[in-house]
Design an enzyme around this catalytic site. Structure first.
Site, mmCIF file in Angstrom:
data_model
loop_
_atom_site.group_PDB
_atom_site.id
_atom_site.type_symbol
_atom_site.label_atom_id
_atom_site.label_comp_id
_atom_site.label_asym_id
_atom_site.label_seq_id
_atom_site.Cartn_x
_atom_site.Cartn_y
_atom_site.Cartn_z
ATOM 1 N N GLU A 61 -23.918 -9.857 -27.466
ATOM 2 C CA GLU A 61 -24.475 -10.923 -28.286
ATOM 3 C C GLU A 61 -24.962 -12.015 -27.333
ATOM 4 O O GLU A 61 -24.202 -12.446 -26.458
ATOM 5 C CB GLU A 61 -23.424 -11.493 -29.238
ATOM 6 N N ARG A 296 -10.091 -2.981 -22.897
ATOM 7 C CA ARG A 296 -10.892 -4.022 -22.268
ATOM 8 C C ARG A 296 -10.279 -4.387 -20.918
ATOM 9 O O ARG A 296 -9.126 -4.040 -20.630
ATOM 10 C CB ARG A 296 -10.971 -5.265 -23.159
ATOM 11 N N LYS A 306 -15.299 -16.233 -24.192
ATOM 12 C CA LYS A 306 -16.562 -16.971 -24.104
ATOM 13 C C LYS A 306 -16.382 -18.420 -24.538
ATOM 14 O O LYS A 306 -16.982 -19.331 -23.949
ATOM 15 C CB LYS A 306 -17.632 -16.299 -24.967
#
Length: 604
Positions: A61, A296, A306
């Site tokens: 994104e 992850r 983020k």
């Protein structure tokens, strides 16, 4: 073990390679068709057999800069596609216009290229955006309504949240769930046409409000959001939810293996439900893509949220997204990391389905292993202390400068030699002199008085690539700080000459001559956080910032380093690996960043 230059060790197996190899062997996707652009809603109905053996995708994104965790995903998706003769698509999941920006789009593309990957294959650029498919997604939503699989819900957000239930209590059907197909179609079109205010309604899938998987309790597909989109402008006032858009994007692009991190595991049943439903309606190809989850990257001493990274930037705890202490790819690049070192790191940590923490030292060691055979060597004095050779004029001649040299790389003689001067005045590291030496100290110290009152001579050391000297003493200022060390040259001991071995010494120290040494700014970067898992528990992650994560020094470097260009990497002998800063370094004003030390000494 030595591997011949024309050979490569086999890649270590992991569950994703096993899945791909199984699908290739069974021809799972061999009959799927490919034609036209994925943006063409009918592309799946015609065309030629897909020329790619597999198709993966990297779908960030564009709401921030990529970090080291994304690097793992980039290496995995692009790397597996390359390895198995497939294609990896570069796709922006731009379904949230309020947080997205073209700046982030450009930075993401640059990061992928820098890591050595491309989305071009078979004469086609496979660069896509979720927004390319908004028209198709809307038509797919109307199909779901017509099939009785979606409805418009006009409950308040609070009521929807309460009626969703929890892990111990099933959800409650919305009072709008039993609307007719025609009424749902009309209300959805009202949403599209801007007749309803933001937040007044959502389109939901009609699945099972009693499902033990909360993600299957009629998840939202569309919401009303009046926001200008960086790609589609003001065409839409409704936007698809990521969980709805992502499977459709995969299907339209003929993705075979949709690889994502473990937090999306509970979303996989909806991923399959949606693509099964659209496949039954003839809207997408079958067999549809399959989602596979991997752990992850959790890296110690690093934050990868983020939101928190943006907070560090916005509140000026760091100098920007490319601050060399940041785990962003632009930060790692400015710090001095190489693409090859990051790929090596990703290969070493492997791919599993179990969450774990990777020690930051593993990343640093991959960098050392990559830089050691590449980086030119150089001498630098980071904490300078003046050394005066008191008998220089007598032995060598007043004003004389002695030419010295060293290999550019100790194991690659073909790279030549670097030249520098040795003179009466030199710079040495302050730590290379001790008035009273601790046990085992083999560097400079003056004559010492023994227990019986006699004096032992000062210590002898070799100045690397130069001469042997004997320490005679030092000068201090009024505060007792040593300002100058004095020593005498031992004649005929220059490195590389016949007499170089006539005096045996235990200590060798680096130096830079005052005559040709170049002042340089050296930024000693360290880990941004002082604890292995910042931001966990009750403590504010900002309180865990390492106060010593940056120290700026005025150093002296040998002349060869003054010719460095931005991004040139070096091993400063004894000190570690450094890079000429890609932003601030310039001719006449050298600026070097410490990338990593010679070995992992954190906390030791």
């Amino acid at each position: 073990m030595t591997v011949p230059a024309d050979k490569e060790l086999p890649k270590p197996s992991n569950f994703l390679r096993q899945v791909i190899e199984r699908d290739l062997e069974q021809g799972t996707y061999a009959q799927r068709r490919w034609g036209g652009s994925p943006g063409d809603a009918a592309h799946h109905l015609a065309g030629e057999p897909d020329p790619a053996r597999i198709r993966t995708r990297f779908p960030p994104e564009p709401n921030g800069y990529l970090h080291v965790g994304h690097a793992k995903s980039i290496c995995l998706n692009f790397g597996l596609a390359r390895e198995y003769g497939g294609v990896c698509h570069m796709r922006f999941d731009d379904t949230n216009p309020e947080k997205e920006d073209v700046e982030y789009v450009n930075s993401i593309l640059d990061a992928v290229r820098w890591l050595g990957f491309s989305w071009d294959a078979n004469g086609t650029s496979h660069l896509y955006h979720a927004s390319d498919y908004f028209d198709f997604m809307y038509r797919a939503a109307e199909y779901l309504i017509e099939a009785g699989l979606a409805y418009v819900d006009e409950q308040s957000a609070e009521a929807m949240r309460a009626n969703r239930g929890d892990f111990g209590k099933p959800g409650v059907d919305s009072p709008f769930r039993s609307r007719s197909i025609d009424e749902n179609l009309q209300r959805f079109r009202d949403m599209r046409d801007g007749k309803l205010p933001d937040g007044a309604a959502v389109l939901r899938a009609k699945i099972d409000m009693a499902s033990p998987n909360i993600n299957m309790r009629d998840p939202a597909l569309y919401r009303i959001r009046r926001a200008t989109h960086h790609n589609t402008g003001d065409k839409w006032c409704i936007y698809p939810m990521y969980t709805y858009a992502h499977p459709i994007e995969d299907a339209l692009e003929n993705i075979t293996h949709s690889l994502c991190t473990l937090e999306f595991e509970d979303q996989r049943p909806f991923y399959d439900w949606l693509l099964d439903a659209l496949g039954e309606g003839g809207l997408t190809n079958q067999p549809h893509p399959r989602q596979y989850e991997f752990a992850r990257l959790n890296l110690t001493y690093v934050i990868t949220s983020k939101r928190k990274l943006k907070q560090l930037v916005d509140e000026r705890h760091v100098s920007g997204w490319d601050d060399p202490r940041m785990p962003t790819i632009v930060g790692l690049r400015r710090r001095g990391y190489t693409p090859e070192s990051i790929l090596l790191f990703c290969e070493r940590i492997g791919v599993t389905k179990s969450d774990s923490w990777i020690d930051y030292g593993t990343l640093e060691q991959a960098l050392r292993d990559d830089l050691d055979p590449k980086a030119a060597r150089g001498m630098a004095v980071l904490d300078p202390l003046k050394l005066v050779i008191t008998n220089w004029d007598e032995v060598m001649g007043a004003g004389t400068l002695d030419d010295c040299s060293a290999p550019v790389h100790p194991h690659q003689p073909e790279r030549g030699r670097r030249e520098f001067r040795f003179g009466r005045e030199l710079w040495i590291e302050r730590s290379d002199y001790e008035e009273v030496p601790p046990k085992g100290y083999n560097r400079l110290y003056p004559p010492q008085r023994t227990a019986d009152g006699s004096m032992t001579p000062g210590n002898k050391v070799r100045l690397k690539y130069g001469h042997v000297i004997e320490c005679k003493g030092a000068t201090k200022d009024a505060d007792g700080t040593v300002t100058e060390v004095q020593a005498e040259l031992i004649p005929d001991t220059k490195s590389g000459t016949a007499g170089s071995d006539k005096v045996k010494v235990k200590g060798v120290i680096t130096w830079v001559a005052a005559a040709d040494g170049v002042p340089a700014e050296v930024r000693m970067y360290d880990r941004l956080f002082s604890v292995p898992q910042p931001g966990t528990g009750d403590k504010d992650f900002l309180e865990e910032i390492n106060p010593d994560s940056l120290k700026v020094l005025t150093a002296y470097v040998e002349p060869s380093l003054a010719a460095a260009k931005g991004d040139d990497r070096f091993q400063f002998e004894r000190h570690g690996y450094f890079v000429a800063d890609r932003v601030d370094h310039r001719e006449g004003k050298p600026v070097f960043n410490r990338v990593t030390g010679m070995k992992d000494s954190w906390g030791k």
